[in-house]
Design an enzyme around this catalytic site. Structure first.
Site, PDB file in Angstrom:
ATOM      1  N   ASP A   1       0.849  -1.190   0.000  1.00  0.00           N
ATOM      2  CA  ASP A   1       0.000   0.000   0.000  1.00  0.00           C
ATOM      3  C   ASP A   1       0.887   1.243   0.000  1.00  0.00           C
ATOM      4  OD1 ASP A   1      -1.965   2.089   0.601  1.00  0.00           O
ATOM      5  OD2 ASP A   1      -3.294   0.434   1.154  1.00  0.00           O
TER       6      ASP A   1
ATOM      7  N   LEU B   1     -10.812   5.621   9.164  1.00  0.00           N
ATOM      8  CA  LEU B   1     -10.835   4.921  10.446  1.00  0.00           C
ATOM      9  C   LEU B   1     -12.145   4.215  10.761  1.00  0.00           C
ATOM     10  CD1 LEU B   1      -8.848   7.502  12.607  1.00  0.00           C
ATOM     11  CD2 LEU B   1      -7.998   5.528  11.320  1.00  0.00           C
TER      12      LEU B   1
ATOM     13  N   ARG C   1     -13.678   2.156   9.039  1.00  0.00           N
ATOM     14  CA  ARG C   1     -13.753   0.825   8.434  1.00  0.00           C
ATOM     15  C   ARG C   1     -12.399   0.110   8.368  1.00  0.00           C
ATOM     16  NH1 ARG C   1     -13.331   4.707   4.742  1.00  0.00           N
ATOM     17  NH2 ARG C   1     -12.081   4.427   2.865  1.00  0.00           N
TER      18      ARG C   1
ATOM     19  N   LYS D   1       0.219   3.348   5.393  1.00  0.00           N
ATOM     20  CA  LYS D   1      -0.731   2.300   5.748  1.00  0.00           C
ATOM     21  C   LYS D   1      -0.071   0.940   5.935  1.00  0.00           C
ATOM     22  CE  LYS D   1      -5.100   4.087   3.913  1.00  0.00           C
ATOM     23  NZ  LYS D   1      -6.216   3.831   2.980  1.00  0.00           N
TER      24      LYS D   1
ATOM     25  N   CYS E   1      -9.589 -16.395 -14.717  1.00  0.00           N
ATOM     26  CA  CYS E   1      -8.959 -15.181 -14.213  1.00  0.00           C
ATOM     27  C   CYS E   1      -9.980 -14.046 -14.224  1.00  0.00           C
ATOM     28  CB  CYS E   1      -7.736 -14.822 -15.051  1.00  0.00           C
ATOM     29  SG  CYS E   1      -8.128 -14.238 -16.727  1.00  0.00           S
TER      30      CYS E   1
ATOM     31  N   CYS F   1     -11.572 -13.431 -17.538  1.00  0.00           N
ATOM     32  CA  CYS F   1     -12.583 -14.407 -17.940  1.00  0.00           C
ATOM     33  C   CYS F   1     -13.962 -13.965 -17.460  1.00  0.00           C
ATOM     34  CB  CYS F   1     -12.263 -15.777 -17.350  1.00  0.00           C
ATOM     35  SG  CYS F   1     -10.794 -16.575 -18.024  1.00  0.00           S
TER      36      CYS F   1
ATOM     37  N   CYS G   1     -15.225   4.356  -3.040  1.00  0.00           N
ATOM     38  CA  CYS G   1     -15.827   4.506  -1.717  1.00  0.00           C
ATOM     39  C   CYS G   1     -15.876   5.972  -1.313  1.00  0.00           C
ATOM     40  CB  CYS G   1     -15.029   3.702  -0.693  1.00  0.00           C
ATOM     41  SG  CYS G   1     -15.157   1.919  -0.886  1.00  0.00           S
TER      42      CYS G   1
ATOM     43  N   CYS H   1      -9.449 -15.991 -23.957  1.00  0.00           N
ATOM     44  CA  CYS H   1      -9.105 -14.999 -22.943  1.00  0.00           C
ATOM     45  C   CYS H   1      -7.700 -14.463 -23.195  1.00  0.00           C
ATOM     46  CB  CYS H   1      -9.193 -15.595 -21.537  1.00  0.00           C
ATOM     47  SG  CYS H   1      -8.653 -14.469 -20.229  1.00  0.00           S
TER      48      CYS H   1
ATOM     49  N   CYS I   1      -5.383 -16.010 -19.942  1.00  0.00           N
ATOM     50  CA  CYS I   1      -5.167 -17.397 -19.515  1.00  0.00           C
ATOM     51  C   CYS I   1      -5.526 -18.460 -20.552  1.00  0.00           C
ATOM     52  CB  CYS I   1      -5.931 -17.660 -18.212  1.00  0.00           C
ATOM     53  SG  CYS I   1      -7.726 -17.605 -18.379  1.00  0.00           S
TER      54      CYS I   1
ATOM     55  N   CYS J   1     -19.520  20.313  -7.264  1.00  0.00           N
ATOM     56  CA  CYS J   1     -19.653  18.952  -6.735  1.00  0.00           C
ATOM     57  C   CYS J   1     -18.671  18.824  -5.570  1.00  0.00           C
ATOM     58  CB  CYS J   1     -19.389  17.901  -7.816  1.00  0.00           C
ATOM     59  SG  CYS J   1     -17.701  17.897  -8.461  1.00  0.00           S
TER      60      CYS J   1
END
Length: 482
Positions: A121, A130, A132, A145, A238, A241, A255, A325, A328, A435
């Site tokens: 990360d 915090l 979650r 993190k 994968c 797919c 989020c 694909c 794969c 916004c």
């Protein structure tokens, strides 16, 4: 006064020198830990076989403390010690993303006694994380993190080897990071990362547990399991797919924009840990060539979770590897060389960009400049969703959600004046669009102009650059940031 200033300056220089020395020591420690972990990983059995007892000549394969720590787990009939706990101890798991998914997954994987755990990360802890991201805390705001997560995990279980990768996963570093681990958990939150992680797992024959969550819903898939070479139809599908084409860029909601209920993402992260432990204990990490020959394709399913549904869990059966694909199949066009060369642009493939940039500078206005002209006659259009508008909004603004301008909705209402436009507003009065961050407002501004609402250029229509976040930074420091 001069003496006091000189003393203060001397103290500042001493603090800076001490901080530089501390950072150097941290870097040296990280190098030593990474070196030790690399040597440890090189000696691991990919099949999760028994490890050499750590207590010397004693006949018991685990330390006394480990029997106490993992005892409640080992007495589960499907776990045990030889096929369960020792496999966990000899395995290595990479968790990509130390956020809402990665935190609960890492906690339970560490608690289960997995031998080596890597955390990838590149972000730092923020207050908005915090509610979650349970491995972080208020005191760790501003900390990386990956390092924050590992500090918590060490206090939970000091036995595993922990490796912090304080960078974002990318085509250039993916092979170097992923190839050192047996199993990968995709705990990221964007399509570009998911395609990249899946691709590198196929190329390096690593099983992948992928999950996602938004608002009150989540989904979970186990991919590339068993991790057989491209073209082997017995291998698990994968990500390509299941999702041959990425979703439209305008439909991708993070989020941060769409919101997330903490326990929902927590449920999905815990389920990722469950699947990871199952794969390790059942010996499905890296089948030997002899075992590969006898394997047949097994059904794969996607688990869907909806917190608000009377029946929160349902399973959707998926096909095996998709013929043709890109990643794969036997006709795969994927290679490690192509990955590292940068010829695969995942951001371009997903049609994503860090921020919208569809307006010219003349079509935008700074928040501070807008604050000076608020008394003039105009219309302020807030295009956040109503739930966000209800949290906070500027006086006098009207709310028309961004979703109303998407799909088949037309701002011009089939050539008529929009119903949301006040009849009392003069035809040449400007319209300002705002916004949260200044991305959606640009898109809506463009749509309003294309609809002819600017009266051939007589009415100025533009957006507030940086949105309400910029309003807080430039105008009102007490504005609630969420």
């Amino acid at each position: 006064m001069e003496s006091a200033s000189a003393s203060a300056q001397a103290l500042r220089e001493q603090i800076a020198a001490t901080e530089a020395r501390l950072q150097k020591l941290k870097d040296e420690l990280a190098q030593v830990e990474a070196s030790d972990a690399a040597r440890y990983l090189n000696g691991l059995s990919l099949n999760g076989g028994p490890v050499t007892p750590q207590n010397g000549s004693a006949k018991w394969p685990l330390l006394n403390e480990e029997y106490q720590r993992y005892g409640r787990q080992m007495i589960v009939p499907s776990i045990g010690i030889q096929a369960g706990q020792l496999r966990l101890k000899s395995s290595s798991v990479l968790i990509i993303g130390a956020g809402g998914l990665g935190c609960p997954a890492a906690a339970y994987i560490a608690g289960a006694g997995v031998g080596t755990i890597g955390i990838v990360d590149g972000d730092t802890v923020e207050t908005s994380n915090l509610h979650r991201q349970i491995l972080h805390s208020t005191s760790k705001v501003g900390m990386r993190k990956a390092e924050s997560a590992i500090s918590y995990l060490k206090s939970l279980n000091p036995n595993p080897t922990y490796i912090a990768h304080t960078e974002h996963i990318s085509p250039q570093n993916a092979q170097e990071i992923v190839e050192r681990y047996d199993l990968v958990l995709d705990c990221t939150d964007n399509p570009a990362s998911r395609y990249l992680i899946s691709d590198v797992c196929v190329l390096l024959s690593k099983p992948l547990v992928s999950a996602s969550a938004l608002r009150t819903d989540g989904q979970l898939i186990v991919l590339n399991s068993p991790p057989l070479p491209p073209g082997n139809e017995a291998g698990g599908p994968c990500y390509r797919c299941v999702f041959p084409k990425p979703p439209p860029a305008e439909s991708v909601v993070s989020c941060g924009d769409g919101g997330i209920l903490g326990p929902v993402v927590g449920v999905m992260g815990v389920l990722q840990a469950v699947e990871a432990i199952k794969i390790i204990v059942e010996g499905k990490l890296a089948p030997s060539p002899e075992i590969q020959e006898g394997l047949k394709a097994t059904p794969t399913s996607m688990l869907l979770f909806s917190a608000l549904s009377p029946q929160p869990f349902r399973s959707v059966r998926l096909r095996s590897r998709r013929p043709g694909c890109f990643a794969c199949s036997k006709d795969s066009g994927l290679s490690l060389e192509g990955l590292q060369s940068g010829s695969l642009d995942y951001v371009l493939f997903c049609g994503l960009a860090s921020s919208a940039n569809v307006l010219t500078p003349e079509e935008r206005i700074e928040a501070a400049e807008y604050a000076k002209i608020r008394e003039r006659e105009h219309l302020l259009l807030d295009v956040r969703e109503k739930v966000q508008f209800d949290i906070c909004h500027l006086d006098g603004s009207i709310n028309i959600p961004f979703s109303a301008f998407q799909g088949g909705a037309k701002a011009e209402n089939d050539g008529k004046v929009p119903t949301w436009l006040p009849e009392s507003l003069p035809k040449e009065a400007p319209i300002y669009v705002v916004c949260r961050l200044g991305n959606d407002s640009q898109v809506v501004t463009r749509k309003l102009k294309e609809s002819g609402l600017d009266s051939g250029g007589k009415r100025w229509i533009g957006d507030i650059r940086g949105g309400l976040k910029a309003w807080k930074q430039q105008v009102d420091e007490n504005w609630p940031e969420y």
